[in-house]
Write an enzyme that holds these catalytic residues in place. Structure first.
Site, short mmCIF file in Angstrom:
data_model
loop_
_atom_site.label_atom_id
_atom_site.label_comp_id
_atom_site.label_asym_id
_atom_site.label_seq_id
_atom_site.Cartn_x
_atom_site.Cartn_y
_atom_site.Cartn_z
N SER A 1 0.83 -1.22 0.00
CA SER A 1 0.00 0.00 0.00
C SER A 1 0.85 1.25 0.00
CB SER A 1 -0.89 0.02 1.24
OG SER A 1 -1.87 -0.98 1.15
N HIS B 1 -0.12 -2.09 -7.50
CA HIS B 1 -0.97 -1.78 -6.34
C HIS B 1 -2.43 -1.82 -6.73
CE1 HIS B 1 -2.52 1.26 -3.21
NE2 HIS B 1 -2.48 0.04 -2.67
N ASN C 1 -3.30 6.47 -1.94
CA ASN C 1 -3.11 6.44 -0.48
C ASN C 1 -2.47 7.71 0.06
OD1 ASN C 1 -4.36 4.03 -0.18
ND2 ASN C 1 -2.48 2.81 -0.09
N GLU D 1 -2.34 0.79 -9.79
CA GLU D 1 -1.18 1.69 -9.79
C GLU D 1 0.05 0.83 -10.13
OE1 GLU D 1 -1.34 3.43 -5.84
OE2 GLU D 1 -2.32 5.22 -6.58
C1 LIG Z 1 -5.54 5.91 9.60
C2 LIG Z 1 -5.09 5.78 8.18
C3 LIG Z 1 -3.93 6.66 7.91
C4 LIG Z 1 -3.12 6.30 6.72
C5 LIG Z 1 -3.94 5.58 5.69
C6 LIG Z 1 -3.28 5.58 4.39
C7 LIG Z 1 -4.24 5.26 3.29
C8 LIG Z 1 -5.22 4.18 3.64
C9 LIG Z 1 -4.55 2.82 3.75
C10 LIG Z 1 -5.58 1.81 4.06
C11 LIG Z 1 -5.23 0.42 3.75
C12 LIG Z 1 -4.77 0.13 2.38
C13 LIG Z 1 -5.55 0.82 1.29
C14 LIG Z 1 -5.13 0.23 -0.06
O1 LIG Z 1 -3.75 0.26 -0.24
C15 LIG Z 1 -5.79 0.95 -1.23
C16 LIG Z 1 -7.26 0.71 -1.24
O2 LIG Z 1 -7.78 -0.35 -1.48
S1 LIG Z 1 -8.19 2.07 -0.74
C17 LIG Z 1 -9.85 1.46 -0.80
C18 LIG Z 1 -10.42 1.54 -2.20
N1 LIG Z 1 -11.79 1.01 -2.20
C19 LIG Z 1 -12.86 1.77 -1.93
O3 LIG Z 1 -12.76 2.97 -1.74
C20 LIG Z 1 -14.18 1.03 -1.85
C21 LIG Z 1 -15.34 1.98 -1.78
N2 LIG Z 1 -16.58 1.20 -1.70
C22 LIG Z 1 -17.24 0.79 -2.83
O4 LIG Z 1 -16.84 1.00 -3.95
C23 LIG Z 1 -18.52 0.01 -2.59
O5 LIG Z 1 -18.98 0.29 -1.28
C24 LIG Z 1 -18.32 -1.52 -2.73
C25 LIG Z 1 -17.22 -2.02 -1.83
C26 LIG Z 1 -18.04 -1.86 -4.19
C27 LIG Z 1 -19.61 -2.20 -2.31
O6 LIG Z 1 -20.64 -1.63 -3.12
P1 LIG Z 1 -22.10 -1.50 -2.50
O7 LIG Z 1 -22.99 -0.96 -3.55
O8 LIG Z 1 -21.98 -0.76 -1.23
O9 LIG Z 1 -22.49 -2.96 -2.15
P2 LIG Z 1 -22.76 -4.22 -3.07
O10 LIG Z 1 -22.46 -5.39 -2.21
O11 LIG Z 1 -24.11 -4.10 -3.71
O12 LIG Z 1 -21.68 -4.24 -4.27
C28 LIG Z 1 -21.82 -3.39 -5.39
C29 LIG Z 1 -21.58 -4.19 -6.62
O13 LIG Z 1 -20.25 -4.70 -6.63
C30 LIG Z 1 -20.26 -6.11 -6.61
N3 LIG Z 1 -19.24 -6.57 -5.68
C31 LIG Z 1 -18.99 -6.05 -4.45
N4 LIG Z 1 -17.94 -6.66 -3.91
C32 LIG Z 1 -17.54 -7.61 -4.82
C33 LIG Z 1 -16.50 -8.59 -4.85
N5 LIG Z 1 -15.64 -8.70 -3.83
N6 LIG Z 1 -16.36 -9.37 -5.94
C34 LIG Z 1 -17.22 -9.24 -6.97
N7 LIG Z 1 -18.24 -8.35 -7.04
C35 LIG Z 1 -18.37 -7.55 -5.96
C36 LIG Z 1 -21.63 -6.52 -6.15
O14 LIG Z 1 -21.99 -7.75 -6.71
C37 LIG Z 1 -22.49 -5.38 -6.70
O15 LIG Z 1 -22.73 -5.59 -8.08
P3 LIG Z 1 -24.08 -5.03 -8.72
O16 LIG Z 1 -25.15 -5.95 -8.19
O17 LIG Z 1 -24.25 -3.61 -8.19
O18 LIG Z 1 -23.88 -5.11 -10.19
N1 LIG Z 2 -6.51 -4.24 2.58
C1 LIG Z 2 -6.53 -3.41 1.57
O1 LIG Z 2 -7.54 -2.70 1.32
C2 LIG Z 2 -5.32 -3.32 0.69
C3 LIG Z 2 -5.45 -2.71 -0.57
C4 LIG Z 2 -4.32 -2.63 -1.41
C5 LIG Z 2 -3.11 -3.16 -1.00
N2 LIG Z 2 -3.03 -3.75 0.22
C6 LIG Z 2 -1.75 -4.35 0.58
O2 LIG Z 2 -1.80 -5.74 0.25
C7 LIG Z 2 -1.03 -6.51 1.20
C8 LIG Z 2 -1.94 -7.52 1.86
O3 LIG Z 2 -2.97 -6.84 2.49
P1 LIG Z 2 -4.32 -7.61 2.92
O4 LIG Z 2 -5.30 -6.58 3.34
O5 LIG Z 2 -4.67 -8.58 1.85
O6 LIG Z 2 -3.79 -8.41 4.22
P2 LIG Z 2 -4.41 -9.72 4.88
O7 LIG Z 2 -3.97 -9.70 6.30
O8 LIG Z 2 -5.84 -9.86 4.54
O9 LIG Z 2 -3.64 -10.90 4.09
C9 LIG Z 2 -2.26 -11.11 4.23
C10 LIG Z 2 -2.02 -12.60 4.02
O10 LIG Z 2 -0.62 -12.83 3.92
C11 LIG Z 2 -0.33 -14.04 4.59
N3 LIG Z 2 1.10 -14.01 4.91
C12 LIG Z 2 1.72 -13.26 5.84
N4 LIG Z 2 3.05 -13.49 5.80
C13 LIG Z 2 3.26 -14.41 4.82
C14 LIG Z 2 4.40 -15.04 4.27
N5 LIG Z 2 5.62 -14.78 4.75
N6 LIG Z 2 4.25 -15.91 3.26
C15 LIG Z 2 3.02 -16.19 2.77
N7 LIG Z 2 1.88 -15.63 3.25
C16 LIG Z 2 2.01 -14.74 4.25
C17 LIG Z 2 -1.25 -14.05 5.79
O11 LIG Z 2 -1.43 -15.36 6.29
C18 LIG Z 2 -2.53 -13.46 5.18
O12 LIG Z 2 -3.37 -14.47 4.66
C19 LIG Z 2 -0.43 -5.49 2.16
O13 LIG Z 2 0.84 -5.12 1.68
C20 LIG Z 2 -1.40 -4.32 2.05
O14 LIG Z 2 -0.81 -3.08 2.39
C21 LIG Z 2 -4.09 -3.85 1.08
#
Ligand SMILES: CCCCCCCCCCCCC[C@H](O)CC(=O)SCCNC(=O)CCNC(=O)[C@H](O)C(C)(C)COP(=O)(O)OP(=O)(O)OC[C@H]1O[C@@H](n2cnc3c(N)ncnc32)[C@H](O)[C@@H]1OP(=O)(O)O
Ligand SMILES: NC(=O)c1ccc[n+]([C@@H]2O[C@H](COP(=O)([O-])OP(=O)(O)OC[C@H]3O[C@@H](n4cnc5c(N)ncnc54)[C@H](O)[C@@H]3O)[C@@H](O)[C@H]2O)c1
Length: 306
Positions: free
Chosen positions: A141, A162, A212, A174
Site C-alpha cells: 500500500s 498496487h 493512499n 497503480e
Molecule cells: C488511519 C489511516 C492513515 C493512513 C492511511 C493511508 C491510506 C489508507 C490505507 C488503508 C489500507 C490500504 C488501502 C489500499 O492500499 C488501497 C485501497 O484499497 S483504498 C480502498 C479503495 N476502495 C474503496 O474505496 C471502496 C469503496 N466502496 C465501494 O466501492 C462500494 O462500497 C463496494 C465495496 C463496491 C460495495 O458496493 P455497494 O454498492 O456498497 O455494495 P454491493 O455489495 O451491492 O456491491 C456493489 C456491486 O459490486 C459487486 N461486488 C462487491 N464486492 C464484490 C466482490 N468482492 N467481488 C465481486 N463483485 C463484488 C456486487 O456484486 C455489486 O454488483 P451489482 O449488483 O451492483 O452489479
Molecule cells: N486491505 C486493503 O484494502 C489493501 C489494498 C491494497 C493493497 N493492500 C496491501 O496488500 C497486502 C496484503 O494486504 P491484505 O489486506 O490482503 O492483508 P491480509 O492480512 O488480509 O492478508 C495477508 C495474508 O498474507 C499471509 N502471509 C503473511 N506473511 C506471509 C508469508 N511470509 N508468506 C506467505 N503468506 C504470508 C497471511 O497469512 C494473510 O493471509 C499489504 O501489503 C497491504 O498493504 C491492502
C-alpha cells in the site's frame, strides 16, 4: 451501475509474445484472493501461496462467492453459463502453503502483511528459487517498492502492482516503475494489468503512491474526528457519502480495508514523510491492540456478522 466495468465476456489476455499466462499470488488474504480471482477470470493459471492453510480455505470460499457475483452479472439468468464461468475460473486456481509450488511462473505478485522485513525476506527467498524469466511485483500500500526489492538480483524484472479493495470491482491499478525496472518488464506489467480488466496508471515510488497519499490524511482525520467526539462514526460516514458522494464513509472503509493494515501504513507514511497528519492515532492503536481489525475480524469501528 455495473461496477465491474472492464470485464468482458471475451476475457482479454495479453497478445504479446511474452504474455503473462501463469501467475502466483503470495498472500491469500483480502487482496491476494481478489487478485487471484481477476487473473483466473482472465483465463490465467493461478497459484495462491499462504503460510496459513485456514486462510487459504477462506480465500477459496470467498473467491467462489465472488466469482458467482461476477458470473451473475455477466450472464444474467443463464445458469448454465454462470456455472461454467465459475467452475472454469475456479479450476484455474491452485492453493499451497509451500513457496516452491508457486515459484516457476511468469509473474509473482506479493500480497502479504504490510511489513518491510517480511516482504524483503519473501522476495529474497523467491529470488533464489524462481527461474530467471519470472517477474516479481509487490502489492504494498505504501512501503517503498525499491526498499522491498533491495535484496533481489532481478531488479530489472521487479516493480509495484498496487490493486484496490475489492479487487474485482475497483478498476484502478497503480503500476510503480522503479529506476531499475526494465522497459520490457514495465510494459509486461501494464499489459497484464489490462488483461485482468484494470485501468493502469503509473507513478513514482513515493510514500502512498497516488491514492493512499491523498486518502491517508482524509482517513486519519476521520478517525481523529471520532476520537475527539466531534461526531459519531455513523454520522461521519453518512456525511461523506451524502455530502461528498463517496460510496463508503471513511470509517466503514477503514473497517473494509483492515485496521491492522492501516496502522502499518500510517506508521510508514509518518516515518517516510514526517507529516504530522500521519502521527499514531491512539484510538486506532487501541482497536488493533484489542484484535479489532474491522470486517475481517468481525469488529472494528462497527460490528459485523462473522
Ligand atoms: C488511519 C489511516 C492513515 C493512513 C492511511 C493511508 C491510506 C489508507 C490505507 C488503508 C489500507 C490500504 C488501502 C489500499 O492500499 C488501497 C485501497 O484499497 S483504498 C480502498 C479503495 N476502495 C474503496 O474505496 C471502496 C469503496 N466502496 C465501494 O466501492 C462500494 O462500497 C463496494 C465495496 C463496491 C460495495 O458496493 P455497494 O454498492 O456498497 O455494495 P454491493 O455489495 O451491492 O456491491 C456493489 C456491486 O459490486 C459487486 N461486488 C462487491 N464486492 C464484490 C466482490 N468482492 N467481488 C465481486 N463483485 C463484488 C456486487 O456484486 C455489486 O454488483 P451489482 O449488483 O451492483 O452489479
Ligand atoms: N486491505 C486493503 O484494502 C489493501 C489494498 C491494497 C493493497 N493492500 C496491501 O496488500 C497486502 C496484503 O494486504 P491484505 O489486506 O490482503 O492483508 P491480509 O492480512 O488480509 O492478508 C495477508 C495474508 O498474507 C499471509 N502471509 C503473511 N506473511 C506471509 C508469508 N511470509 N508468506 C506467505 N503468506 C504470508 C497471511 O497469512 C494473510 O493471509 C499489504 O501489503 C497491504 O498493504 C491492502
Amino acid at each position: 451501475m455495473n461496477k465491474l466495468i472492464g470485464l468482458t465476456r471475451n476475457f482479454s489476455s495479453s497478445t504479446s509474445l511474452n504474455a503473462i499466462k501463469t501467475v502466483t499470488i503470495v498472500g491469500g488474504g483480502l487482496m491476494g484472493s481478489g487478485i487471484a480471482q481477476v487473473a483466473a477470470q482472465a483465463g490465467q493459471n493461478v497459484t495462491i501461496i499462504d503460510i496459513n492453510s485456514d486462510l487459504l480455505g477462506k480465500a477459496q470460499k470467498s473467491i467462489q462467492t465472488n466469482l458467482t457475483r461476477v458470473g451473475k452479472k455477466l450472464y444474467k439468468g443463464d445458469e448454465a453459463k454462470i456455472n461454467s464461468f465459475v467452475q472454469e475460473s475456479f479450476e484455474r486456481i491452485k492453493v499451497s502453503t509451500k513457496l516452491e509450488d508457486g515459484a516457476d511462473v511468469d509473474l509473482i505478485v506479493e500480497a502479504i502483511v504490510e511489513k518491510l522485513d517480511v516482504k524483503q525476506e519473501l522476495f529474497n527467498k523467491l529470488d533464489q528459487i524462481s527461474p530467471a524469466h519470472t517477474i516479481f511485483a509487490t502489492n504494498t500500500s505504501c512501503i517503498s517498492v525499491n526498499a522491498i526489492g533491495s535484496g533481489i538480483k532481478r531488479k530489472d524484472k521487479y516493480g509495484g502492482l498496487h490493486f484496490f479493495n475489492p479487487v474485482p470491482v475497483m478498476r484502478l491499478l497503480e503500476v510503480i516503475k522503479c529506476d531499475s525496472t526494465s522497459e520490457e518488464t514495465y510494459q509486461a506489467m501494464m499489459e497484464w494489468g489490462k488483461s485482468v480488466g484494470k485501468t493502469c496508471i503509473t507513478c513514482k515510488d513515493t510514500p502512498g503512491f497516488v491514492v493512499n497519499r491523498l486518502l491517508g490524511p482524509y482517513s486519519a482525520e476521520a478517525i481523529r474526528m471520532l476520537e475527539r467526539g466531534d461526531a459519531s462514526a455513523e454520522d461521519i460516514d453518512i456525511a461523506m457519502k451524502l455530502g461528498a458522494g463517496y460510496p463508503m464513509g471513511p470509517l466503514e472503509l477503514a473497517d473494509f480495508t483492515g485496521l491492522d493494515t492501516k496502522t502499518f501504513v500510517l506508521s510508514n507514511m509518518f516515518e517516510k514523510t514526517g507529516n504530522p497528519v500521519f502521527k499514531p492515532i491512539p484510538l486506532l492503536d487501541k482497536l488493533v491492540s484489542e484484535g479489532k481489525f474491522g470486517r475481517k475480524s468481525g469488529e472494528g469501528f462497527y460490528k459485523y456478522d462473522k
